[in-house]
Design an enzyme around this catalytic site. Structure first.
Site, PDB file in Angstrom:
ATOM      1  N   ASP A   1       0.838  -1.203   0.000  1.00  0.00           N
ATOM      2  CA  ASP A   1       0.000   0.000   0.000  1.00  0.00           C
ATOM      3  C   ASP A   1       0.874   1.253   0.000  1.00  0.00           C
ATOM      4  OD1 ASP A   1      -2.341   1.395  -0.053  1.00  0.00           O
ATOM      5  OD2 ASP A   1      -2.816   1.138   2.067  1.00  0.00           O
TER       6      ASP A   1
ATOM      7  N   GLY B   1       0.031   5.502  -4.368  1.00  0.00           N
ATOM      8  CA  GLY B   1      -0.581   6.788  -4.719  1.00  0.00           C
ATOM      9  C   GLY B   1       0.018   7.931  -3.915  1.00  0.00           C
TER      10      GLY B   1
ATOM     11  N   TRP C   1       2.921   8.000  -2.433  1.00  0.00           N
ATOM     12  CA  TRP C   1       4.333   8.163  -2.825  1.00  0.00           C
ATOM     13  C   TRP C   1       4.409   9.100  -4.031  1.00  0.00           C
ATOM     14  CZ3 TRP C   1       7.226   7.258  -7.224  1.00  0.00           C
ATOM     15  CH2 TRP C   1       8.608   7.165  -7.066  1.00  0.00           C
TER      16      TRP C   1
ATOM     17  N   HIS D   1       2.533   3.561  -9.090  1.00  0.00           N
ATOM     18  CA  HIS D   1       2.337   2.135  -9.402  1.00  0.00           C
ATOM     19  C   HIS D   1       3.550   1.570 -10.144  1.00  0.00           C
ATOM     20  CE1 HIS D   1      -1.565   2.413  -7.723  1.00  0.00           C
ATOM     21  NE2 HIS D   1      -2.133   3.058  -8.732  1.00  0.00           N
TER      22      HIS D   1
ATOM     23  N   SER E   1      -7.255  -5.804  -5.563  1.00  0.00           N
ATOM     24  CA  SER E   1      -8.313  -6.466  -4.789  1.00  0.00           C
ATOM     25  C   SER E   1      -9.642  -6.397  -5.532  1.00  0.00           C
ATOM     26  CB  SER E   1      -8.453  -5.793  -3.425  1.00  0.00           C
ATOM     27  OG  SER E   1      -9.070  -4.537  -3.574  1.00  0.00           O
TER      28      SER E   1
ATOM     29  N   LEU F   1      11.490 -20.170  -5.687  1.00  0.00           N
ATOM     30  CA  LEU F   1      10.488 -19.393  -4.943  1.00  0.00           C
ATOM     31  C   LEU F   1       9.176 -19.437  -5.724  1.00  0.00           C
ATOM     32  CD1 LEU F   1      10.351 -16.532  -2.817  1.00  0.00           C
ATOM     33  CD2 LEU F   1       9.631 -15.767  -5.014  1.00  0.00           C
TER      34      LEU F   1
ATOM     35  N   SER G   1      -7.929  -5.900   5.031  1.00  0.00           N
ATOM     36  CA  SER G   1      -8.546  -5.473   3.771  1.00  0.00           C
ATOM     37  C   SER G   1      -8.966  -6.630   2.868  1.00  0.00           C
ATOM     38  CB  SER G   1      -7.586  -4.546   3.008  1.00  0.00           C
ATOM     39  OG  SER G   1      -7.364  -3.371   3.748  1.00  0.00           O
TER      40      SER G   1
HETATM   41  C1  FPP Z   1      -1.488   0.199  -3.535  1.00  0.00           C
HETATM   42  O1  FPP Z   1      -1.261   1.581  -3.480  1.00  0.00           O
HETATM   43  C2  FPP Z   1      -1.313  -0.268  -4.881  1.00  0.00           C
HETATM   44  C3  FPP Z   1      -2.196  -0.985  -5.621  1.00  0.00           C
HETATM   45  C4  FPP Z   1      -3.456  -1.511  -5.076  1.00  0.00           C
HETATM   46  C5  FPP Z   1      -1.926  -1.197  -7.064  1.00  0.00           C
HETATM   47  C6  FPP Z   1      -1.119  -2.348  -7.562  1.00  0.00           C
HETATM   48  C7  FPP Z   1       0.237  -2.624  -7.064  1.00  0.00           C
HETATM   49  C8  FPP Z   1       1.378  -2.425  -7.781  1.00  0.00           C
HETATM   50  C9  FPP Z   1       1.361  -1.792  -9.113  1.00  0.00           C
HETATM   51  C10 FPP Z   1       2.686  -2.859  -7.228  1.00  0.00           C
HETATM   52  C11 FPP Z   1       3.222  -4.190  -7.677  1.00  0.00           C
HETATM   53  C12 FPP Z   1       2.585  -4.918  -8.790  1.00  0.00           C
HETATM   54  C13 FPP Z   1       2.743  -6.226  -9.146  1.00  0.00           C
HETATM   55  C14 FPP Z   1       2.223  -6.713 -10.434  1.00  0.00           C
HETATM   56  C15 FPP Z   1       3.441  -7.232  -8.320  1.00  0.00           C
HETATM   57  P1  FPP Z   1      -2.453   2.644  -3.469  1.00  0.00           P
HETATM   58  O2  FPP Z   1      -2.749   3.043  -4.860  1.00  0.00           O
HETATM   59  O3  FPP Z   1      -3.607   2.077  -2.710  1.00  0.00           O
HETATM   60  O4  FPP Z   1      -1.761   3.807  -2.679  1.00  0.00           O
HETATM   61  P2  FPP Z   1      -2.438   4.928  -1.757  1.00  0.00           P
HETATM   62  O5  FPP Z   1      -3.065   4.204  -0.587  1.00  0.00           O
HETATM   63  O6  FPP Z   1      -1.268   5.765  -1.345  1.00  0.00           O
HETATM   64  O7  FPP Z   1      -3.428   5.678  -2.603  1.00  0.00           O
END
Ligand code: FPP
Length: 248
Positions: A15, A18, A20, A32, A60, A126, A191
């Protein structure tokens, strides 16, 4: 009873992408992208430390509610990440698996996922499980449906259903339950992640945003895991007795 030094299975709620990006006045998509790079580094770091299974929560069931532009960009990013990284992961002995409801994903993404699973299926260094369009409740409902179908056909006696039989119908069937859950980004929630499988996991929460998460952070979480006594409902003295029995 041996208490392992390194968890067999680490699960991560990544998490903070966004936030960051916002801190840097960049679009969320940049967060992302940085998140994918962090994921790649942490996969390798886990493999080097002897973690057997790493499960990453990439998208999710609830993430479908995000603005459609962000969802579309994330889906394209997943395709791009698979195109770029499967060969390297394969070369490094990583087996890829996906869990989640694939029905809402594009044909292109579904094809990449299946191809990645087939290419890497015999790798043993792994196992990297990517939870994509995954929800813990969806998983439990799907397992319940599978058991109900077997009962309806007369092949299964409802009284015979136990924990192990239920776990065998879940998305992570055949893999050990996570011993350690890491969540970045400051929230202290599961979550709707692996609701059944996280029953006994140690949870480690950090304020670090996922793109900033590095090997030192991973080691802090692993150190914490080493320091805890896992009792699974028992009392400490029972574990000491079991350790003595192991030594005999
Ligand atoms: C969480 O940050 C990020 C996500 C739900 C998006 C997907 C994750 C990635 C792109 C990282 C790795 C991907 C793979 C394929 C292994 P957020 O957008 O909820 O952040 P915020 O809470 O700061 O808004």
């Amino acid at each position: 009873m041996n208490v392992p030094d390194i968890p067999a299975h680490v699960a991560v709620i990544m998490d903070g992408n966004g936030r960051w990006a916002k801190q840097r006045t960049l679009p969320r998509q940049a967060g992302h992208r940085a998140g994918v790079k962090t994921a790649r580094r942490i996969v390798e770091a886990c493999a080097r430390r002897g973690v057997g299974v790493l499960t990453l929560f990439a998208f999710s069931s609830e993430n479908w509610r995000r603005p459609s532009r962000e969802v579309g960009a994330l889906m394209r990013l997943f395709v791009e990440a698979l195109d770029r990284q499967v060969d390297e992961l394969h070369g490094n002995g990583v087996r890829l698996m996906f869990i989640g409801d694939r029905s809402g994903l594009s044909d292109t993404l579904q094809a990449r996922m299946t191809a990645a699973e087939e290419t890497t299926r015999d790798n043993t260094r792994l196992t990297l499980v990517i939870a994509l369009a995954y929800g813990g409740r969806w998983d439990i409902v799907a397992a319940t449906r599978a058991l109900a179908r077997e009962v309806a056909t007369g092949r299964l006696d409802p009284e015979a259903i136990d924990d192990a039989m239920f776990a065998d119908r879940l998305a992570l069937a055949g893999l050990p339950d996570p011993d350690l859950l890491i969540r970045t980004g400051g929230d202290h929630r599961i979550s709707n992640f692996l609701l059944w499988n996280l029953a006994y996991a140690e949870c480690w929460f950090t304020d670090r945003l996922w793109p900033d998460f590095d090997e030192q952070d991973l080691d802090k979480a692993l150190d914490r895991f080493r320091g805890v006594e896992r009792r699974y409902g028992r009392i400490s003295e029972q574990l000491e007795d079991a350790l003595e029995d192991d030594a005999c």
